[in-house]
Design a protein around this motif. Structure first.
Motif, PDB file in Angstrom:
ATOM      1  N   ILE A   8       0.853  -1.173   0.000  1.00 62.10           N
ATOM      2  CA  ILE A   8       0.000   0.000   0.000  1.00 62.10           C
ATOM      3  C   ILE A   8       0.898   1.235   0.000  1.00 62.10           C
ATOM      4  N   HIS A   9       0.740   2.128  -0.987  1.00 64.08           N
ATOM      5  CA  HIS A   9       1.417   3.423  -0.998  1.00 64.08           C
ATOM      6  C   HIS A   9       0.488   4.424  -0.332  1.00 64.08           C
ATOM      7  N   VAL A  10       1.061   5.332   0.458  1.00 63.47           N
ATOM      8  CA  VAL A  10       0.262   6.294   1.218  1.00 63.47           C
ATOM      9  C   VAL A  10       0.737   7.715   0.902  1.00 63.47           C
ATOM     10  N   TRP A  11      -0.230   8.613   0.594  1.00 56.17           N
ATOM     11  CA  TRP A  11       0.029  10.031   0.360  1.00 56.17           C
ATOM     12  C   TRP A  11      -0.816  10.852   1.312  1.00 56.17           C
ATOM     13  N   SER A  12      -0.302  12.020   1.689  1.00 57.54           N
ATOM     14  CA  SER A  12      -1.065  12.968   2.488  1.00 57.54           C
ATOM     15  C   SER A  12      -0.700  14.371   2.032  1.00 57.54           C
ATOM     16  N   GLU A  13      -1.704  15.177   1.769  1.00 63.07           N
ATOM     17  CA  GLU A  13      -1.527  16.561   1.345  1.00 63.07           C
ATOM     18  C   GLU A  13      -0.613  16.655   0.123  1.00 63.07           C
ATOM     19  N   GLY A  14      -0.773  15.725  -0.805  1.00 62.22           N
ATOM     20  CA  GLY A  14      -0.009  15.736  -2.047  1.00 62.22           C
ATOM     21  C   GLY A  14       1.425  15.257  -1.933  1.00 62.22           C
ATOM     22  N   LYS A  15       1.837  14.792  -0.757  1.00 62.54           N
ATOM     23  CA  LYS A  15       3.207  14.320  -0.554  1.00 62.54           C
ATOM     24  C   LYS A  15       3.199  12.836  -0.203  1.00 62.54           C
ATOM     25  N   TYR A  16       4.186  12.132  -0.741  1.00 67.59           N
ATOM     26  CA  TYR A  16       4.321  10.710  -0.466  1.00 67.59           C
ATOM     27  C   TYR A  16       4.772  10.518   0.977  1.00 67.59           C
ATOM     28  N   VAL A  17       4.042   9.694   1.724  1.00 63.66           N
ATOM     29  CA  VAL A  17       4.357   9.456   3.133  1.00 63.66           C
ATOM     30  C   VAL A  17       5.201   8.195   3.284  1.00 63.66           C
ATOM     31  N   GLY A  18       4.831   7.134   2.573  1.00 61.45           N
ATOM     32  CA  GLY A  18       5.565   5.880   2.676  1.00 61.45           C
ATOM     33  C   GLY A  18       4.730   4.731   2.162  1.00 61.45           C
ATOM     34  N   ASN A  19       5.182   3.514   2.466  1.00 61.32           N
ATOM     35  CA  ASN A  19       4.433   2.350   2.030  1.00 61.32           C
ATOM     36  C   ASN A  19       4.448   1.267   3.090  1.00 61.32           C
ATOM     37  N   ILE A  20       3.526   0.349   2.946  1.00 59.26           N
ATOM     38  CA  ILE A  20       3.452  -0.840   3.789  1.00 59.26           C
ATOM     39  C   ILE A  20       3.528  -2.019   2.831  1.00 59.26           C
ATOM     40  N   ILE A  21       4.524  -2.866   3.010  1.00 64.14           N
ATOM     41  CA  ILE A  21       4.733  -4.006   2.120  1.00 64.14           C
ATOM     42  C   ILE A  21       4.458  -5.302   2.885  1.00 64.14           C
ATOM     43  N   TYR A  22       3.743  -6.197   2.242  1.00 64.20           N
ATOM     44  CA  TYR A  22       3.455  -7.511   2.798  1.00 64.20           C
ATOM     45  C   TYR A  22       4.165  -8.565   1.958  1.00 64.20           C
ATOM     46  N   THR A  23       4.481  -9.712   2.552  1.00 62.59           N
ATOM     47  CA  THR A  23       5.231 -10.768   1.872  1.00 62.59           C
ATOM     48  C   THR A  23       4.445 -11.379   0.713  1.00 62.59           C
ATOM     49  N   TYR A  24       3.195 -11.750   0.950  1.00 55.13           N
ATOM     50  CA  TYR A  24       2.427 -12.441  -0.077  1.00 55.13           C
ATOM     51  C   TYR A  24       1.327 -11.583  -0.696  1.00 55.13           C
ATOM     52  N   ARG A  25       0.535 -10.931   0.126  1.00 55.45           N
ATOM     53  CA  ARG A  25      -0.545 -10.082  -0.373  1.00 55.45           C
ATOM     54  C   ARG A  25      -1.041  -9.213   0.774  1.00 55.45           C
ATOM     55  N   VAL A  26      -1.773  -8.173   0.446  1.00 57.19           N
ATOM     56  CA  VAL A  26      -2.403  -7.336   1.467  1.00 57.19           C
ATOM     57  C   VAL A  26      -3.514  -8.165   2.096  1.00 57.19           C
ATOM     58  N   PRO A  27      -3.507  -8.335   3.423  1.00 54.38           N
ATOM     59  CA  PRO A  27      -4.548  -9.152   4.054  1.00 54.38           C
ATOM     60  C   PRO A  27      -5.929  -8.515   3.920  1.00 54.38           C
ATOM     61  N   LEU A  28      -6.946  -9.355   3.908  1.00 53.10           N
ATOM     62  CA  LEU A  28      -8.318  -8.849   3.878  1.00 53.10           C
ATOM     63  C   LEU A  28      -8.620  -8.173   5.206  1.00 53.10           C
TER      64      LEU A  28
END
Length: 55
Positions: A8-28
């Motif tokens: 998941i890539h995350v932006w706030s106020e038009g600026k890139y904040v960071g990402n959350i990476i999972y090994t296999y897939r984003v969990p439900l």
């Protein structure tokens, strides 16, 4: 996009904040669980607007 998203890539106020990476897939998860996960990872987003993109 091929397959299931793994991060998941995350932006706030038009600026890139960071990402959350999972090994296999984003969990439900529900919207509330997703919000809790984002705020736990990026506490500076509390009370701000943010956008996400699944990769």
């Amino acid at each position: 996009m091929k397959g299931r998203p793994k991060g998941i890539h995350v932006w706030s106020e038009g600026k890139y904040v960071g990402n959350i990476i999972y090994t296999y897939r984003v969990p439900l998860m529900s919207e509330e669980e997703l919000e809790d996960t984002l705020l736990k990872t990026f506490p500076q987003l509390k009370g701000k607007r943010w956008n996400i993109r699944f990769i």
